[in-house]
Scaffold this motif. Structure first.
Motif, PDB file in Angstrom:
ATOM      1  N   ALA A  67       0.834  -1.205   0.000  1.00  0.00           N
ATOM      2  CA  ALA A  67       0.000   0.000   0.000  1.00  0.00           C
ATOM      3  C   ALA A  67       0.869   1.257   0.000  1.00  0.00           C
ATOM      4  O   ALA A  67       0.558   2.242  -0.683  1.00  0.00           O
ATOM      5  N   ALA A  68       1.957   1.223   0.755  1.00  0.00           N
ATOM      6  CA  ALA A  68       2.840   2.386   0.836  1.00  0.00           C
ATOM      7  C   ALA A  68       3.529   2.650  -0.496  1.00  0.00           C
ATOM      8  O   ALA A  68       3.613   3.798  -0.951  1.00  0.00           O
ATOM      9  N   VAL A  69       4.033   1.591  -1.143  1.00  0.00           N
ATOM     10  CA  VAL A  69       4.704   1.758  -2.433  1.00  0.00           C
ATOM     11  C   VAL A  69       3.736   2.330  -3.465  1.00  0.00           C
ATOM     12  O   VAL A  69       4.074   3.240  -4.220  1.00  0.00           O
ATOM     13  N   ARG A  70       2.528   1.820  -3.469  1.00  0.00           N
ATOM     14  CA  ARG A  70       1.526   2.321  -4.412  1.00  0.00           C
ATOM     15  C   ARG A  70       1.226   3.798  -4.148  1.00  0.00           C
ATOM     16  O   ARG A  70       1.154   4.612  -5.085  1.00  0.00           O
ATOM     17  N   THR A  71       1.066   4.152  -2.885  1.00  0.00           N
ATOM     18  CA  THR A  71       0.722   5.533  -2.542  1.00  0.00           C
ATOM     19  C   THR A  71       1.886   6.478  -2.808  1.00  0.00           C
ATOM     20  O   THR A  71       1.712   7.549  -3.411  1.00  0.00           O
ATOM     21  N   PHE A  72       3.079   6.122  -2.367  1.00  0.00           N
ATOM     22  CA  PHE A  72       4.247   6.967  -2.610  1.00  0.00           C
ATOM     23  C   PHE A  72       4.526   7.093  -4.105  1.00  0.00           C
ATOM     24  O   PHE A  72       4.867   8.176  -4.599  1.00  0.00           O
ATOM     25  N   SER A 105       7.656   5.860  11.619  1.00  0.00           N
ATOM     26  CA  SER A 105       7.416   7.173  11.035  1.00  0.00           C
ATOM     27  C   SER A 105       7.235   7.045   9.531  1.00  0.00           C
ATOM     28  O   SER A 105       7.540   6.005   8.921  1.00  0.00           O
ATOM     29  N   LYS A 106       6.751   8.105   8.927  1.00  0.00           N
ATOM     30  CA  LYS A 106       6.602   8.144   7.474  1.00  0.00           C
ATOM     31  C   LYS A 106       7.965   8.005   6.807  1.00  0.00           C
ATOM     32  O   LYS A 106       8.104   7.310   5.789  1.00  0.00           O
ATOM     33  N   GLU A 107       8.978   8.648   7.362  1.00  0.00           N
ATOM     34  CA  GLU A 107      10.328   8.555   6.812  1.00  0.00           C
ATOM     35  C   GLU A 107      10.837   7.121   6.859  1.00  0.00           C
ATOM     36  O   GLU A 107      11.423   6.629   5.890  1.00  0.00           O
ATOM     37  N   GLU A 108      10.609   6.448   7.978  1.00  0.00           N
ATOM     38  CA  GLU A 108      11.065   5.062   8.098  1.00  0.00           C
ATOM     39  C   GLU A 108      10.310   4.154   7.133  1.00  0.00           C
ATOM     40  O   GLU A 108      10.894   3.238   6.543  1.00  0.00           O
ATOM     41  N   LEU A 109       9.036   4.411   6.957  1.00  0.00           N
ATOM     42  CA  LEU A 109       8.238   3.623   6.016  1.00  0.00           C
ATOM     43  C   LEU A 109       8.737   3.826   4.595  1.00  0.00           C
ATOM     44  O   LEU A 109       8.881   2.860   3.831  1.00  0.00           O
ATOM     45  N   PHE A 110       9.009   5.056   4.220  1.00  0.00           N
ATOM     46  CA  PHE A 110       9.499   5.345   2.872  1.00  0.00           C
ATOM     47  C   PHE A 110      10.861   4.695   2.645  1.00  0.00           C
ATOM     48  O   PHE A 110      11.127   4.122   1.593  1.00  0.00           O
ATOM     49  N   THR A 111      11.723   4.762   3.650  1.00  0.00           N
ATOM     50  CA  THR A 111      13.034   4.120   3.546  1.00  0.00           C
ATOM     51  C   THR A 111      12.891   2.623   3.361  1.00  0.00           C
ATOM     52  O   THR A 111      13.599   2.009   2.547  1.00  0.00           O
ATOM     53  N   ALA A 112      11.978   2.007   4.101  1.00  0.00           N
ATOM     54  CA  ALA A 112      11.742   0.572   3.962  1.00  0.00           C
ATOM     55  C   ALA A 112      11.242   0.231   2.561  1.00  0.00           C
ATOM     56  O   ALA A 112      11.627  -0.789   1.978  1.00  0.00           O
ATOM     57  N   CYS A 113      10.404   1.093   1.999  1.00  0.00           N
ATOM     58  CA  CYS A 113       9.911   0.885   0.632  1.00  0.00           C
ATOM     59  C   CYS A 113      11.060   0.949  -0.370  1.00  0.00           C
ATOM     60  O   CYS A 113      11.150   0.121  -1.289  1.00  0.00           O
ATOM     61  N   GLY A 160       6.846   0.998  -7.849  1.00  0.00           N
ATOM     62  CA  GLY A 160       8.147   0.786  -7.224  1.00  0.00           C
ATOM     63  C   GLY A 160       9.249   1.539  -7.948  1.00  0.00           C
ATOM     64  O   GLY A 160      10.135   2.123  -7.322  1.00  0.00           O
ATOM     65  N   TRP A 161       9.200   1.542  -9.288  1.00  0.00           N
ATOM     66  CA  TRP A 161      10.201   2.269 -10.059  1.00  0.00           C
ATOM     67  C   TRP A 161      10.067   3.773  -9.828  1.00  0.00           C
ATOM     68  O   TRP A 161      11.067   4.483  -9.735  1.00  0.00           O
ATOM     69  N   ALA A 162       8.835   4.266  -9.716  1.00  0.00           N
ATOM     70  CA  ALA A 162       8.636   5.685  -9.428  1.00  0.00           C
ATOM     71  C   ALA A 162       9.213   6.050  -8.065  1.00  0.00           C
ATOM     72  O   ALA A 162       9.810   7.118  -7.898  1.00  0.00           O
TER      73      ALA A 162
END
Length: 216
Positions: free
Chosen positions: A21-26, A56-64, A112-114
């Motif tokens: 869900a995070a990858v799709r949203t980001f 955090s949002k930052e940690e989630l984005f980093t994990a993605c 994911g590429w984006a």
């Protein structure tokens, strides 16, 4: 499709659901515009649960970034490793296999590429460093492929490690740009994109393998 709230499932499955869900949203909304609320909604979980798993949002984005980077590198390696089982696979055949795997993955995982090529690179540290690490791994892998081609062609010592590294950086950079273009032009297949880059790059690389160099 959002999951079912409250349904108990293994932690790994729940994490994958949230990461998807995070990858799709980001990927579709961008890092700044994406909210933890919409990620939680898409994953079918509560926002506190998202924060419980990833602080955090930052940690989630980093994990993605890390997940998508690892998946892309693994796809390219698997493409070449699988092709190596073919009899008498040439150096250009290995490169073709790697490029086809690269473009197949980026086409099948556009969000994911984006995240990797558009979002992570434009929001500074530490995100850019994560993508740089992935790119370094791809460049090192391609450097090895070109090096094998040069050795097989019995190149003289003038074909240096710096030559190999520079050519690999150029090839990876071209592949990244072409992946963006292909994803923005519906109907372009992975094999078409790989063929374009082979026509653009291998003609020159093939000449280098045979000792022919351009001069003014």
């Amino acid at each position: 499709m959002p999951g079912v709230r409250g349904k108990r499932m293994p932690r790994a499955v729940r994490e994958r659901q949230m990461m998807d869900a995070a990858v799709r949203t980001f990927g579709q909304r961008g890092y700044r515009a994406a909210s933890m609320d919409e990620i939680a909604e898409l994953a079918g979980v509560s926002k506190p649960l998202v924060y419980l798993y990833l602080n955090s949002k930052e940690e989630l984005f980093t994990a993605c970034i890390r997940r998508e980077a690892a998946a892309l590198v693994a796809a390219v390696r698997a493409g070449v490793d699988g092709a190596e089982g073919e009899p008498c696979l040439s150096a250009d055949g290995q490169l073709w296999a790697g490029l086809t795997a690269f473009f197949t993955h980026t086409a099948e995982h556009p969000d994911g590429w984006a995240v990797l090529h558009q979002q992570a690179r434009t929001h500074g540290e530490p995100f850019a460093a994560e993508v740089a690490a992935m790119r370094d791994e791809l460049v090192a892998f391609v450097t090895g492929l070109i090096g094998v081609a040069a050795r097989d062609a019995r190149q003289d010592p003038a074909f240096t490690d710096r030559d190999l590294s520079g050519l690999a950086h150029a090839l990876v950079g071209a592949a990244e740009s072409l992946a963006d273009w292909a994803n923005q032009n519906p109907g372009v297949t992975a094999k078409e994109a790989a063929g374009m880059l082979m026509n653009f790059a291998w003609t020159g690389l093939g000449g280098l393998m045979e000792g022919r160099r351009w001069s003014r």
